[in-house]
Design a protein around this motif. Sequence first.
Motif, short mmCIF file in Angstrom:
data_model
loop_
_atom_site.label_atom_id
_atom_site.label_comp_id
_atom_site.label_asym_id
_atom_site.label_seq_id
_atom_site.Cartn_x
_atom_site.Cartn_y
_atom_site.Cartn_z
N ILE A 155 0.86 -1.18 0.00
CA ILE A 155 0.00 0.00 0.00
C ILE A 155 0.90 1.23 0.00
N ASP A 156 0.40 2.33 -0.55
CA ASP A 156 1.17 3.57 -0.60
C ASP A 156 1.01 4.40 0.67
N GLN A 157 -0.08 4.19 1.38
CA GLN A 157 -0.32 4.86 2.66
C GLN A 157 -1.42 4.11 3.37
N ASP A 158 -1.62 4.41 4.64
CA ASP A 158 -2.58 3.64 5.43
C ASP A 158 -4.01 3.79 4.94
N ALA A 169 -4.91 -0.10 5.00
CA ALA A 169 -4.09 -0.91 5.91
C ALA A 169 -4.95 -1.92 6.65
N LYS A 193 3.21 -4.28 3.38
CA LYS A 193 4.35 -3.39 3.15
C LYS A 193 3.81 -2.01 2.75
N ASN A 194 4.04 -1.03 3.61
CA ASN A 194 3.63 0.35 3.33
C ASN A 194 4.84 1.11 2.80
N THR A 195 4.72 1.65 1.60
CA THR A 195 5.85 2.36 1.00
C THR A 195 5.85 3.85 1.35
N TYR A 196 4.82 4.33 2.05
CA TYR A 196 4.73 5.74 2.47
C TYR A 196 5.12 6.65 1.30
N MET A 220 -4.07 -1.49 -4.08
CA MET A 220 -2.90 -2.12 -3.47
C MET A 220 -2.27 -3.10 -4.46
#
Length: 452
Positions: A155-158, A169, A193-196, A220
């Motif tokens: 995911i790029d963010q929660d 998330a 895995k969060n890439t923020y 996702m």
Amino acid sequence: MNRFLTVLLCVLLLNTANAFANDLEFTLHKITSEIEGPTLLVIGGIQGDEPGGFTAASMLVTDYAVTKGEVWVVPNLNFESIIKRSRGVHGDMNRKFSEISNSDPEFQTIEKIKSIILHEQVDLVLNLHDGSGFYNPTYIDKDENPKRWGQCIVIDQDAIRVQPYGNMASLANRAIARANVHTEDSKAAFRLKNTYTSDGNKEMAKTLTYFAIQNDKPAMGVEASKAYPTHKRILQHLRFVEAMMDEIGVEYARSFELSGKSIKNKLGRDIKLAMYNEKILFDFGQARKKIRFVPMKKRAPVMFKTNNPLVAIVDHDSQYKVRYGNRSVTTLDPEYFEYDYSLTNAEFVIDGQAFEVELGTSVKVRNDFSVTPMDGRRINIIGYRHPEKRNESGLTVKRSQISSRFSVDKDGDKYRVEFYKGKYYSGMVLVEFSRINQKSATSAKTNLVQLN
């Protein structure tokens, strides 16, 4: 369950030599139901060297039915790269979603998939990938550590402010818990895995999933480990996709047992190909490496339909290679004819019983068959030779009388029966020898219709 999807592609015969004489465009398949529910969009093949992802997506199309909600599938997004076994013939397609020149060969593809992602009906997007090693937030060894991508949900963010699936998330973790119930070993367990991405991850900011969430579409990535062979990667993908469908309330049925063995046995075993308005029909199980004397139409595009979205025909050195994703199915060695479309049916006598058989279909035979003679028509049973007759109608033919090297399949079960009117080709029927109850052995027409 045998659901035949509809794909129409063409290879244009141009004066200039070109292995891909027609652009290989991706296809969208909507698996719908009678009951209203969420719409899940699944994308495979954005990178052409990740067969687990694109083959899993294609199996959703060919082997799943949806009984509540909808599943939309793009199994072959970067089709040319899939066929050429390349990560990206024109560069990494998954780095073209934040900015792309209108002169880029993939500009139209990117614009088209963006419009599908942004469709008001799409509730959630899953992008299927094959990733290196095994992701673990803790360093275990060189193959299992935070820098690896296999067996993770990205995911790029929660969360984004969208209901009901904006808390990505939480949603991903619930689906991961469902999927991990069936893991075969600890490494096969999915992890989040969060890439923020918005915190400055410039590479991930260029991706399909980040484009989606920037436009209020929860998305996702699903990464199966490249450490597994393809059939096991497919298993991992389908395991998570099913878990996500269960989580959001999409109800479904599939036609096979969800196991590595079952998936391995299915790969490339059910490929049907119909050409020129079904004047040519091939039903491939274990196809021969090359099929000779294929009566191709003179001065015409090679039009075909298939039951699998990963199938393509590639023009190569005066022959035609049939591809199933990144795998070779067979090579068609052509003979060129003018076509006659006046004949649609022929009478066969199969194991002593008469049947009216439509051209462009297949029939099953236990012991023997013959084709009833027709005025002005010549019958050619490919692989059979009579010492005195060029027209093979009216002759009762057994399997043992046909040279097995002319069969369509390696098992020597399937043979072409071709019809001619003078020098014109009129069509064919595919004869398959097998042990069956002949009362049910009427002709089987492949359910292939044109995709709009």
